[in-house]
Design an enzyme around this catalytic site. Structure first.
Site, PDB file in Angstrom:
ATOM      1  CE1 TYR A  33      33.603 -26.330  -6.872  1.00  0.00           C
ATOM      2  CE2 TYR A  33      33.867 -25.964  -4.512  1.00  0.00           C
ATOM      3  CZ  TYR A  33      33.048 -26.182  -5.603  1.00  0.00           C
ATOM      4  OH  TYR A  33      31.682 -26.240  -5.432  1.00  0.00           O
ATOM      5  NE  ARG A  60      25.418 -34.234 -12.587  1.00  0.00           N
ATOM      6  CZ  ARG A  60      26.536 -34.811 -12.992  1.00  0.00           C
ATOM      7  NH1 ARG A  60      26.477 -35.781 -13.881  1.00  0.00           N
ATOM      8  NH2 ARG A  60      27.697 -34.457 -12.513  1.00  0.00           N
ATOM      9  CB  SER A 110      31.209 -23.399  -2.956  1.00  0.00           C
ATOM     10  OG  SER A 110      31.633 -24.324  -1.985  1.00  0.00           O
ATOM     11  CE  LYS A 119      31.517 -23.338  -7.397  1.00  0.00           C
ATOM     12  NZ  LYS A 119      30.331 -23.149  -8.238  1.00  0.00           N
ATOM     13  CG  ASN A 146      23.436 -25.422 -10.865  1.00  0.00           C
ATOM     14  OD1 ASN A 146      23.533 -25.622  -9.666  1.00  0.00           O
ATOM     15  ND2 ASN A 146      23.451 -26.415 -11.765  1.00  0.00           N
TER      16      ASN A 146
END
Ligand code: NAD
Length: 246
Positions: free
Chosen positions: A154, A17, A141, A158, A89
């Site tokens: 987070y 997705r 990101s 990243k 991913n």
């Protein structure tokens, strides 16, 4: 123009997705065989696999678990005997202010967003080394580059992924393997759908292009990094953020 994608074996973690799905479709449309990894969302991964065809396959594995990752790569080896492109991913987001972050949430973010790509890269590199070719693309990101309030864990995961990318690129280049990262900005997927409308509006206003990114915007840059157009590009972080100033 031949981009060198047709006939390639591509593994996309969390490929069922969002950005992963767009990446899987993009490679498949150009004739690649795409292996779609999923952890909990079996149905979307299975139906995408059927839709793609081209010998596509879906494999269940939690990328943060080394036994799962080993089993996934054993299956890839057994079924295809090679791996040309790995797209790391799979990722999760759990917003919280620094002082409110629970240790278990910190751990799961680091385990899935950073240890997961590390484990997959180890297995992929072993296969690619023997082939003397391969392309690894890590989805980082903009938050890993610039940081953001409410996303310290987070952001750390990243940013760590960028370090992993640059170091692996230096280590693996001599074997014909490129390693690059993509740093998306604000992209319209399940990960961002529950954001408050005013935050969404502010984020869109902070982009020079004046719109939210689509998963396909990211997939096109991943395609560039997986294709022969980027044969002399390695250790790079490419932003896909509509020129977002945060
Ligand atoms: P998404 O939530 O739709 O997709 C994430 C995918 O990762 C899902 O398929 C999920 O099932 C899978 N996943 C989660 N944990 C897993 C695990 N342990 N093992 C295997 N798979 C697992 O979100 P998305 O926006 O498509 O995110 C894809 C990547 O892009 C993530 O790494 C995310 O951090 C990054 N990203 C997204 C944005 C954005 O604005 N959407 C911005 C920058 C970076």
């Amino acid at each position: 123009m031949d981009l060198g994608i047709s006939g390639k074996i591509v593994l996309v973690t969390g490929g069922g997705r969002g950005i992963g799905k767009a990446v899987s479709e993009t490679f498949s449309n150009l004739g690649a065989t795409v292996i779609i990894n999923y952890n909990k969302n079996k149905e979307p991964a299975e139906s995408l696999t059927k839709k793609l065809g081209n010998g596509s396959l879906c494999i269940k594995a939690d990328v943060s678990k080394s036994a799962d990752v080993k089993q996934m790569f054993d299956t890839v080896k057994e079924k295809f005997g090679r791996l040309d492109i790995l797209v790391n991913n799979a990722g999760i987001l759990k917003d919280a202010l620094l002082m409110m972050i629970r240790e278990e949430d910190y751990n799961s973010i680091i385990d899935i967003n950073l240890k997961g790509p590390f484990l997959c890269m180890q297995h992929a590199a072993k296969m690619m080394l023997r082939q003397r070719s391969g392309k690894i693309i890590n989805i980082s990101s903009i938050i890993g580059v610039n940081g953001n309030s409410g996303q310290t864990h987070y952001s750390a995961s990243k940013a760590g992924l960028i370090g992993l990318t640059k170091s692996a690129a230096k280590e693996l280049g001599r074997f014909g393997i490129t390693v690059n990262a993509v740093a998306p900005g604000f992209i319209d997927t399940d990960m961002t759908k529950d954001m408050k409308d005013e935050i969404k509006k502010d984020l869109i206003a902070s982009t020079s292009l004046g719109r939210i990114g689509k998963p396909e915007d990211v997939a096109k840059v991943v395609l560039f990094l997986g294709s022969n157009l980027s044969d002399y590009v390695s250790g790079q972080v490419i932003g896909v953020d509509g020129c977002q100033i945060i």
